[in-house]
Design an enzyme around this catalytic site. Structure first.
Site, mmCIF file in Angstrom:
data_model
loop_
_atom_site.group_PDB
_atom_site.id
_atom_site.type_symbol
_atom_site.label_atom_id
_atom_site.label_comp_id
_atom_site.label_asym_id
_atom_site.label_seq_id
_atom_site.Cartn_x
_atom_site.Cartn_y
_atom_site.Cartn_z
ATOM 1 N N PRO A 138 -39.956 -10.817 66.083
ATOM 2 C CA PRO A 138 -38.637 -10.707 66.730
ATOM 3 C C PRO A 138 -37.809 -9.609 66.075
ATOM 4 C CG PRO A 138 -39.166 -12.998 66.213
ATOM 5 C CD PRO A 138 -40.199 -12.161 65.530
ATOM 6 N N ARG A 139 -37.115 -8.859 66.909
ATOM 7 C CA ARG A 139 -36.332 -7.726 66.406
ATOM 8 C C ARG A 139 -35.005 -8.199 65.832
ATOM 9 N NH1 ARG A 139 -36.105 -2.852 70.596
ATOM 10 N NH2 ARG A 139 -35.154 -1.944 68.757
ATOM 11 N N GLN A 140 -34.593 -7.534 64.769
ATOM 12 C CA GLN A 140 -33.250 -7.657 64.193
ATOM 13 C C GLN A 140 -32.927 -9.066 63.710
ATOM 14 O OE1 GLN A 140 -30.588 -6.039 67.165
ATOM 15 N NE2 GLN A 140 -31.292 -3.950 66.837
ATOM 16 N N GLY A 188 -34.362 -9.969 60.568
ATOM 17 C CA GLY A 188 -34.656 -9.921 59.144
ATOM 18 C C GLY A 188 -36.014 -10.429 58.747
ATOM 19 N N LEU A 189 -37.037 -10.231 59.589
ATOM 20 C CA LEU A 189 -38.397 -10.672 59.271
ATOM 21 C C LEU A 189 -39.324 -9.500 58.961
ATOM 22 C CD1 LEU A 189 -38.925 -13.559 61.864
ATOM 23 C CD2 LEU A 189 -38.265 -13.731 59.454
ATOM 24 N N GLY A 204 -39.894 -6.502 60.559
ATOM 25 C CA GLY A 204 -40.697 -5.960 61.651
ATOM 26 C C GLY A 204 -40.964 -4.479 61.529
ATOM 27 N N SER A 205 -39.963 -3.705 61.092
ATOM 28 C CA SER A 205 -40.151 -2.255 60.965
ATOM 29 C C SER A 205 -41.155 -1.927 59.881
ATOM 30 C CB SER A 205 -38.805 -1.583 60.654
ATOM 31 O OG SER A 205 -37.903 -1.724 61.713
ATOM 32 N N SER A 206 -41.002 -2.558 58.706
ATOM 33 C CA SER A 206 -41.917 -2.246 57.605
ATOM 34 C C SER A 206 -43.336 -2.713 57.906
ATOM 35 C CB SER A 206 -41.423 -2.868 56.295
ATOM 36 O OG SER A 206 -41.311 -4.269 56.409
ATOM 37 N N ASP A 210 -39.963 -6.551 51.091
ATOM 38 C CA ASP A 210 -40.743 -6.629 52.327
ATOM 39 C C ASP A 210 -42.024 -5.818 52.228
ATOM 40 O OD1 ASP A 210 -38.388 -7.831 52.936
ATOM 41 O OD2 ASP A 210 -37.843 -6.498 54.592
#
Length: 630
Positions: free
Chosen positions: A385-387, A389-390, A392-394, A440
């Site tokens: 899920p976006r935005q 804090g899990l 996702g980008s990294s 992360d």
């Protein structure tokens, strides 16, 4: 810059065995110089080198030095290959006893042609595995380092280091600290083999004459012994080519066939590489966040519920494939475009692939790793899920990095595992200006359950923190809830960074407290004291709330915390905001908790820990012929 190709050796073993071969397979090669023998795919060995040298306008002139016996062969070769015949130098030698030695041949060309320029020297009778390396990378790196340059490769486990020139290279500067010509056992543990492939500055050219004057014996006039001497006189840097090399100057027919078949097989394996997919997992910050960016300590867990995966496959052009959902290029209407853009913004995953590729090339260039000219297609998918804090980008960046390392055959010597989290963080902070810390990236590289110590002294002395893998089975059952339609999680960091940089006592003390909570949580996990862990998780959030304030944390985030605690569960942020995790030891209360979250429109699920696969070496595992000459 001037290029000088050395093909003046008098090794007769291979030539004599070709003459004596009774199979008839080599009758057309009797008397042919070693550099003009067939290489991989039947193409002459020297042709490969000439193609690499002549591809771009990198050199003002190219010269070839040979002996008197083989001069006519190379004259014919030059005519057919558009090589200037006048640039072939005959060293006059006809036997091994009157040879000049490789350094003597270089000196002959320098004096004969009155060369006063930078020089690249290469042995023209050297087989090499990957013919797609970019000569321009070598030249650009040489000019940037402003020192001499020696090309090296990492030997296969079965290769004999006593038959090579072995280098020890500084991991930070890439300066060659020691050079061992055919070392005896015990002299060095290095497996980095230098080959006759050097770049010299014009300022260093006079040392060649000095060396020859001090070493009159032809046995000492080889490049291995010269380089062994030179590294103590001036700065010599190393550049790694991810390929193998093999001089055939002193090998017999059996070894020539063996190496030729080996490199041919390697090339076929390279050409036949299937697509490769790497998955990186979302993570939850179990304890200590957000102190990872402030010399603190954290414990993090990778979870199997959510992941990002990247796939790489060789292609004619370099292609980054947009994700149909995250990087939309077609819309149902202008209103549809407006709605999607308003909800999700303009920052999909494609920028992450591109930024990682850019940083990867930059890293290899800075570290002296010459990449072959091979193109690829990258595509990605993710269900993180976006935005919220899990991470996702990294996750996308981490998976992309692993794909690139696999595609270009890089291993942990080239980019150590402990340094990879910093690489991923640099992609995000330096290229994409994403506000983030190391936690992360560490958990997505190491996976599982990891205790992390980011103490300043550690980072300053070793360039990374201490990362300790814990048994995933120590983690208690946990739940995860997140906002269905979150806002940008990045702004949750507020002005804490600025206050930290200014030496704000409240911030410094809080980060120390986060670190202390992490050490206590590690003890609670190792002893199975989940009740104590619950209290520590609540304390982690309460300290964060005190430091940041409710306006920064956001009303929806605080509502999730309160809702979880209402049912006797611990509750804290797993990241920067948008999601909450907790431990609820009462199974009946847990059912009520889940129902309450669902009724208020939050998404909730049980956390599934990701259990890492057993570690495997990133070194090459293919077998190599042994005891080949240098």
């Amino acid at each position: 810059m001037i290029c000088i190709i050395l093909v003046a050796g008098h090794g007769l073993i291979l030539e004599d065995e070709i003459k004596l071969d009774t199979s008839g397979a080599y009758c057309n090669l009797i008397g042919v110089p070693k550099a003009l023998l067939p290489g991989v795919g039947g193409k002459r060995i020297l042709d490969f080198w000439w193609d690499a040298i002549n591809t771009r306008q990198l050199f003002n002139e190219a010269y070839l030095v040979t002996n008197a016996n083989k001069y006519k062969h190379y004259e014919r070769w030059a005519t057919a290959q558009d090589f200037p015949v006048e640039n072939i130098i005959n060293d006059g030698s006809t036997t091994p006893t009157d040879r000049l030695g490789s350094v003597g041949d270089l000196d002959l060309v320098l004096r004969n042609k009155k060369i006063n320029d930078d020089v690249l020297v290469v042995a023209g009778d050297m087989l090499f595995q990957d013919h797609n390396f970019d000569m321009a990378q070598v030249i650009h790196y040489f000019k940037r380092k402003k020192g001499e340059l020696a090309i090296y490769y990492e030997m296969e486990p079965s290769e004999n280091s006593a038959s090579r020139g072995i280098v020890e290279v500084c991991s930070t500067t890439n300066r060659i600290t020691k050079f061992f010509e055919k070392p005896t056992p015990g002299m060095t543990t290095s497996r980095q083999a230098s080959v006759v492939f050097y770049c010299f500055r014009k300022e260093t050219i006079p040392t060649i004459g000095s060396y020859l004057a001090a070493h009159p014996s032809v046995e000492e006039r080889n490049f291995g012994m010269y380089m062994e001497w030179l590294v103590n006189e001036t700065d010599v840097y190393g550049m790694k080519l991810p390929t193998g090399f093999q001089l055939i100057g002193s090998v017999g027919l059996a070894d020539y066939e063996k190496w030729l078949h080996y490199f041919s097989d390697k090339q076929l394996q390279q050409q036949g590489k299937e697509q490769y997919t790497k998955r990186a997992y979302a993570r939850i910050g179990l304890m200590g966040n957000p102190s990872d960016g402030f010399n603190g300590k954290t414990i993090s867990l990778s979870i199997a519920n959510f992941w990002a995966e990247v796939t790489i496959v060789e292609s004619n052009n370099l292609v980054l494939v947009p994700h149909p959902l995250n990087d939309p290029t077609e819309f149902g209407s202008l209103g549809d475009l407006h709605g999607i853009s308003r909800k999700e913004g303009y920052l999909g995953g494609l920028r992450l692939l591109q930024a990682t590729c850019k940083k990867f090339y930059q890293y290899c260039n800075e570290q002296g790793i010459a990449l072959p000219k091979r193109n690829f297609t990258l595509k990605y998918d993710t269900n993180i899920p976006r935005q919220v804090g899990l991470a996702g980008s990294s996750a996308i960046v981490t998976a992309t990095l692993n794909c690139l390392m696999h595609f270009f055959d890089l291993n942990y010597t080239d980019l150590p595992k402990a340094r990879q989290p910093q690489f991923v963080l640099d992609v995000e902070t330096e290229e994409l200006f994403i506000n983030a810390g190391l936690q992360d990236r560490v958990i997505q590289i190491y996976e599982g359950l990891v205790y992390m110590d980011f103490t300043k002294e550690l980072l300053d002395t070793q360039g990374h923190g201490n990362y300790v893998s814990l048994d995933v089975r120590l983690a208690p059952p946990m739940w995860l809830a997140f906002i269905r339609n979150p806002s940008d999680s990045g702004k949750i960091h507020s002005n804490i960074r600025e206050r930290w940089n200014n030496g704000d006592e409240e911030v410094i003390t809080a980060m120390q407290q986060f670190a202390s909570l992490t050490d206590q949580a590690k003890e609670a996990l190792e002893t199975g004291d989940f009740s104590r862990l619950q209290g520590l998780m609540n304390a982690n959030f309460d300290l964060r709330r005190q430091l940041y304030g409710d306006d920064i944390l956001g009303s929806e985030n605080i509502r999730m915390i309160n809702l979880g605690r209402q049912f006797g569960s611990s509750a804290k942020f797993p990241g920067s905001g948008g999601a909450v995790i907790g431990v609820c030891l009462d199974t009946n209360k847990l059912k009520e908790l889940k129902a309450a979250f669902q009724e208020e429109g939050f998404v909730i699920c049980d956390i599934i820990p990701h259990i890492p696969s057993p570690p495997t070496s990133r070194r090459h595992s293919l077998k190599t012929p042994t005891n080949g000459p240098s």
